[in-house]
Design an enzyme around this catalytic site. Structure first.
Site, short mmCIF file in Angstrom:
data_model
loop_
_atom_site.label_atom_id
_atom_site.label_comp_id
_atom_site.label_asym_id
_atom_site.label_seq_id
_atom_site.Cartn_x
_atom_site.Cartn_y
_atom_site.Cartn_z
N MET A 52 -11.52 4.99 -1.14
CA MET A 52 -12.19 5.20 0.15
C MET A 52 -12.77 6.61 0.12
O MET A 52 -12.24 7.56 0.69
CB MET A 52 -11.18 5.04 1.31
CG MET A 52 -10.79 3.61 1.56
SD MET A 52 -9.43 3.42 2.69
CE MET A 52 -8.08 3.61 1.52
N MET A 59 -8.09 8.48 -0.29
CA MET A 59 -8.94 8.88 0.84
C MET A 59 -9.42 10.32 0.66
O MET A 59 -8.63 11.18 0.26
CB MET A 59 -8.15 8.77 2.14
CG MET A 59 -7.68 7.37 2.41
SD MET A 59 -6.76 7.30 3.96
CE MET A 59 -6.31 5.57 3.96
N HIS A 99 -0.88 -1.11 -4.35
CA HIS A 99 -2.20 -0.76 -3.82
C HIS A 99 -2.22 0.74 -3.57
O HIS A 99 -1.33 1.29 -2.90
CB HIS A 99 -2.46 -1.53 -2.53
CG HIS A 99 -3.84 -1.38 -1.98
ND1 HIS A 99 -4.93 -2.08 -2.47
CD2 HIS A 99 -4.32 -0.59 -0.99
CE1 HIS A 99 -6.01 -1.72 -1.79
NE2 HIS A 99 -5.68 -0.85 -0.88
N ASP A 138 -7.04 -5.96 3.70
CA ASP A 138 -6.41 -4.64 3.79
C ASP A 138 -6.50 -4.09 5.21
O ASP A 138 -7.58 -3.74 5.68
CB ASP A 138 -7.14 -3.70 2.82
CG ASP A 138 -6.52 -2.33 2.71
OD1 ASP A 138 -6.89 -1.60 1.80
OD2 ASP A 138 -5.68 -1.98 3.58
N MET A 182 -11.84 -5.15 4.52
CA MET A 182 -11.10 -4.25 5.42
C MET A 182 -10.97 -4.93 6.76
O MET A 182 -11.96 -5.36 7.36
CB MET A 182 -11.83 -2.92 5.57
CG MET A 182 -11.88 -2.04 4.32
SD MET A 182 -10.28 -1.75 3.59
CE MET A 182 -9.46 -0.85 4.89
N GLY A 233 -3.00 3.82 8.09
CA GLY A 233 -2.18 2.62 8.13
C GLY A 233 -1.71 2.38 9.56
O GLY A 233 -1.94 3.19 10.45
N GLY A 234 -1.05 1.25 9.76
CA GLY A 234 -0.43 0.97 11.05
C GLY A 234 -1.39 0.56 12.16
O GLY A 234 -1.02 0.57 13.33
N ASP A 292 -4.19 3.71 -2.06
CA ASP A 292 -5.27 4.05 -1.12
C ASP A 292 -5.71 5.50 -1.26
O ASP A 292 -5.02 6.41 -0.79
CB ASP A 292 -4.80 3.79 0.32
CG ASP A 292 -5.01 2.35 0.71
OD1 ASP A 292 -4.14 1.77 1.38
OD2 ASP A 292 -6.06 1.80 0.36
N SER A 348 0.84 -1.20 0.00
CA SER A 348 0.00 0.00 0.00
C SER A 348 0.88 1.25 0.00
O SER A 348 1.65 1.48 0.94
CB SER A 348 -0.89 0.03 1.24
OG SER A 348 -1.44 1.32 1.38
N HIS A 393 -7.93 1.76 -4.61
CA HIS A 393 -8.95 1.54 -3.56
C HIS A 393 -9.55 2.89 -3.22
O HIS A 393 -8.90 3.73 -2.56
CB HIS A 393 -8.24 0.91 -2.34
CG HIS A 393 -9.13 0.74 -1.15
ND1 HIS A 393 -8.60 0.47 0.10
CD2 HIS A 393 -10.47 0.80 -0.98
CE1 HIS A 393 -9.59 0.35 0.98
NE2 HIS A 393 -10.73 0.55 0.34
N GLY A 395 -3.45 -3.99 8.66
CA GLY A 395 -2.81 -4.75 9.73
C GLY A 395 -2.26 -6.09 9.32
O GLY A 395 -1.96 -6.95 10.15
C1 DX5 Z 1 -6.70 1.88 5.77
C2 DX5 Z 1 -5.67 1.63 4.72
C3 DX5 Z 1 -4.64 0.71 5.31
C4 DX5 Z 1 -3.43 0.51 4.46
C5 DX5 Z 1 -2.66 -0.67 4.94
O1 DX5 Z 1 -7.63 2.75 5.31
O2 DX5 Z 1 -6.27 1.08 3.57
O3 DX5 Z 1 -5.28 -0.53 5.53
O4 DX5 Z 1 -3.68 0.39 3.17
O5 DX5 Z 1 -2.09 -0.24 6.09
P1 DX5 Z 1 -1.24 -1.18 7.05
O6 DX5 Z 1 -0.74 -2.35 6.23
O7 DX5 Z 1 -0.13 -0.29 7.51
O8 DX5 Z 1 -2.19 -1.58 8.10
ZN ZN Z 2 -6.66 -0.06 0.75
#
Ligand code: DX5
Ligand code: ZN
Length: 213
Positions: free
Chosen positions: A68, A36, A32, A171, A137, A144-145, A34, A7, A66, A173
């Site tokens: 969001m 937002m 990937h 996606d 999800m 992330g994280g 992301d 990601s 993706h 953790g």
């Molecule tokens: C959440 C993001 C995270 C990201 C992955 O909205 O979509 O899930 O891509 O983040 P990690 O792998 O750091 O959890």
């Molecule tokens: Zn994602």
């Protein structure tokens, strides 16, 4: 075949080209992306312009976008023209997802639906025949994280039991410790932000995915 989808949200934005070159060095073919909108999720990331730049510099990467965001139809054409290989929209923002999924497919782009942890996966049942992928999800989307939500694995079990044969991506953790468990219930795409881009040894992460295949 198990696929890793790093990601870009977790990449080093000030050294993005280096991080994207590292995917090539590790024979990773998917990125990937992301997106937002600070409305559907409480964070703002990046948009079609960066997608276009990444596609231009790394045309061989499968760009797994993706969205969001609310009103994903507003940016659909922009991401299609930016070079998206797949576009995943959220079930929660659409009363009827069929039109947008058809538009994505008609453009020759793969389509997907994502569900947040609080969304019942049975709500997308009638869409399954149209989908190239379902994105589960395993964190609340936005950052992330975060910690992996084990409870979400039952959605993957349900999808496979239902006879869904498309891709199932996970996606949030995902890491070296839980990836085997995730794939054991039927997932085949591992979205990894922190656990890949912040890893001490990225090639070890890639090797573990290869060994699982
Ligand atoms: C959440 C993001 C995270 C990201 C992955 O909205 O979509 O899930 O891509 O983040 P990690 O792998 O750091 O959890
Ligand atoms: Zn994602």
């Amino acid at each position: 075949m198990i696929e890793i989808a790093p990601s870009m949200l977790a990449a080093d934005m000030l050294h993005l080209e280096d991080d994207l070159l590292d995917l090539r060095k590790n024979q990773i073919k998917t990125l990937h992306f992301d997106v937002m909108d600070a409305h559907f999720v409480p964070n703002l990331s990046f948009g079609p312009a960066l997608c276009k730049a990444v596609h231009g510099a790394f045309p061989e990467y499968f760009l797994d976008v993706h969205l969001m965001m609310d009103n994903p139809e507003k940016l659909l054409d922009s991401f299609i023209h930016a070079g998206a290989s797949s576009i995943t929209v959220h079930a929660e923002v659409l009363d009827d997802a069929k039109p947008i999924l058809s538009r994505i497919r008609a453009a020759g782009v793969q389509c997907g639906i994502s569900v947040k942890p609080g969304t019942d996966v049975t709500s997308i049942c009638e869409l399954l025949p149209m989908l190239d992928r379902v994105l589960i999800m395993t964190v609340e989307p936005g950052f992330g994280g975060q910690k992996f939500m084990e409870s979400q694995l039952e959605k993957i079990v349900w999808l496979r039991k239902r006879g869904y044969t498309g891709k199932i991506a996970v996606d949030g953790g995902v890491n070296m410790e839980n990836m085997e468990r995730i794939c054991s219930v039927g997932a085949d795409v591992l979205v990894m932000g922190t656990a890949f881009f912040k890893a001490d040894d990225r090639s070890a992460v890639v090797q573990k995915v290869k060994d699982m295949a």
